[in-house]
Design an enzyme around this catalytic site. Structure first.
Site, mmCIF file in Angstrom:
data_model
loop_
_atom_site.group_PDB
_atom_site.id
_atom_site.type_symbol
_atom_site.label_atom_id
_atom_site.label_comp_id
_atom_site.label_asym_id
_atom_site.label_seq_id
_atom_site.Cartn_x
_atom_site.Cartn_y
_atom_site.Cartn_z
ATOM 1 N N ASP A 1 0.812 -1.221 0.000
ATOM 2 C CA ASP A 1 0.000 0.000 0.000
ATOM 3 C C ASP A 1 0.843 1.268 0.000
ATOM 4 O OD1 ASP A 1 0.919 -0.514 2.578
ATOM 5 O OD2 ASP A 1 -1.050 -1.000 3.364
ATOM 6 N N ASN B 1 -7.780 -3.306 14.223
ATOM 7 C CA ASN B 1 -9.150 -3.628 13.809
ATOM 8 C C ASN B 1 -9.188 -4.796 12.811
ATOM 9 O OD1 ASN B 1 -8.108 -2.495 11.510
ATOM 10 N ND2 ASN B 1 -9.512 -0.744 11.431
ATOM 11 N N HIS C 1 -7.345 -5.037 10.036
ATOM 12 C CA HIS C 1 -7.054 -4.725 8.625
ATOM 13 C C HIS C 1 -5.768 -5.401 8.159
ATOM 14 C CE1 HIS C 1 -4.880 -0.677 9.751
ATOM 15 N NE2 HIS C 1 -3.958 -1.570 9.454
ATOM 16 N N GLU D 1 -9.719 -1.998 5.347
ATOM 17 C CA GLU D 1 -10.374 -1.801 6.634
ATOM 18 C C GLU D 1 -11.594 -2.723 6.746
ATOM 19 O OE1 GLU D 1 -8.801 -0.140 8.734
ATOM 20 O OE2 GLU D 1 -8.248 1.886 8.111
HETATM 21 C C1 F6R Z 1 1.400 -1.598 6.095
HETATM 22 C C2 F6R Z 1 0.113 -2.236 6.213
HETATM 23 C C3 F6R Z 1 -0.686 -2.244 7.459
HETATM 24 C C4 F6R Z 1 0.160 -2.518 8.708
HETATM 25 C C5 F6R Z 1 -0.715 -2.484 9.960
HETATM 26 C C6 F6R Z 1 0.100 -2.704 11.219
HETATM 27 O O1 F6R Z 1 1.926 -1.775 4.784
HETATM 28 O O2 F6R Z 1 -0.311 -2.759 5.241
HETATM 29 O O3 F6R Z 1 -1.675 -3.229 7.362
HETATM 30 O O4 F6R Z 1 0.768 -3.767 8.575
HETATM 31 O O5 F6R Z 1 -1.368 -1.251 10.038
HETATM 32 O O6 F6R Z 1 0.982 -1.645 11.394
HETATM 33 P P1 F6R Z 1 2.143 -1.712 12.484
HETATM 34 O O7 F6R Z 1 3.113 -2.749 12.010
HETATM 35 O O8 F6R Z 1 2.770 -0.345 12.462
HETATM 36 O O9 F6R Z 1 1.510 -2.082 13.769
#
Ligand code: F6R
Length: 241
Positions: free
Chosen positions: A66, A134, A136, A141
């Site tokens: 992303d 959550n 994701h 989301e």
């Molecule tokens: C990042 C991504 C998100 C993160 C998630 C957890 O490329 O796709 O899904 O993996 O938000 O983020 P952290 O690792 O910062 O807790």
């Protein structure tokens, strides 16, 4: 779905060993990468393995999950910048082989072109995933259709607040992101999800023990034939294993 519980350091080592196995077998593998705090130890471990001459990314192609909409690749909070500084600049990966969704051109053609580029590369051999509190994956989301391909999403208030730690203020956190869809992720031949910390415990419980539902996008991993979920003790603390 295979669940492995270990310390954060142990997870980084075990996950890096999986990369080595894949690259030993297929030096021109197609690897899907993630950003955020979770993969940082793993990326450091991959850099160590590269510097020790144990792995090479010379023939690898990469696709990231992303990118924030509106951020140029040179912006220090863009995911392109994150990948360059935390991994790509330290290994022998050809910059031409790097793919990250554009946060600038989010036209329908550009989004469809991302899935097309993955297909033309032969599909992703292994996709790395973190998980949001959550549930994701990527920036899919809760409520994102399980059949989604690369698309633009509006980030939830919670996700923006959680990610505000990387920005000067909440107002600076982009409101939208371009992300691989859930189907794009599921098309990878192998999935490797890492969850660290207590804040991920509810999401991991729903992912592993809940129903497969768009309410917890990561729960779709239950349907993948080769998904590994690495958790530290805190992230696994609500599992009834
Ligand atoms: C990042 C991504 C998100 C993160 C998630 C957890 O490329 O796709 O899904 O993996 O938000 O983020 P952290 O690792 O910062 O807790």
């Amino acid at each position: 779905m295979k669940i492995i519980i270990d310390t954060p350091e142990g997870i980084a080592e075990q996950a890096a060993a999986i990369y080595k196995e894949i690259l030993d077998e297929k030096p021109n593998a197609v690897l899907g990468f993630a950003t955020g705090s979770t993969p940082l130890d793993l990326y450091a471990e991959l850099i160590n393995l590269y510097k020790a001459g144990e792995i090479s990314f010379k023939d690898v192609t990469t696709f990231n999950l992303d990118e924030y909409v509106g951020l140029e690749p040179t912006h220090d909070q863009s995911y392109r910048y994150f990948m360059d500084t935390n991994l790509f600049n330290h290994i022998d990966l050809d910059p031409e082989s790097v793919h990250i969704p554009s946060g600038i051109d989010t036209s329908a053609d550009a989004l469809a072109g991302y899935d097309q580029a993955i297909a033309e590369a032969g599909g992703v051999d292994m996709q790395l995933l973190g998980i949001g509190c959550n549930g994701h994956i990527g920036f899919n989301e809760p409520g994102t259709p399980l059949e989604s391909l690369t698309h633009v999403v509006e980030l939830t208030q919670n996700t923006r607040e959680v990610n505000a730690r990387f920005f000067d203020s909440l107002d600076d956190v982009p409101t939208h992101a371009a992300t691989m869809g859930i189907k794009t992720v599921m098309n990878a031949r192998k999935l490797l999800l890492i969850a660290l910390g207590e804040s991920k415990a509810d999401a991991i419980k729903a992912t592993v023990e809940g129903p497969v539902t768009a309410d917890c996008p990561a729960s779709v991993l239950q349907l993948h034939p080769d998904a590994i979920v690495f958790c530290d003790e805190a992230a696994a603390s609500k599992l009834s294993l």
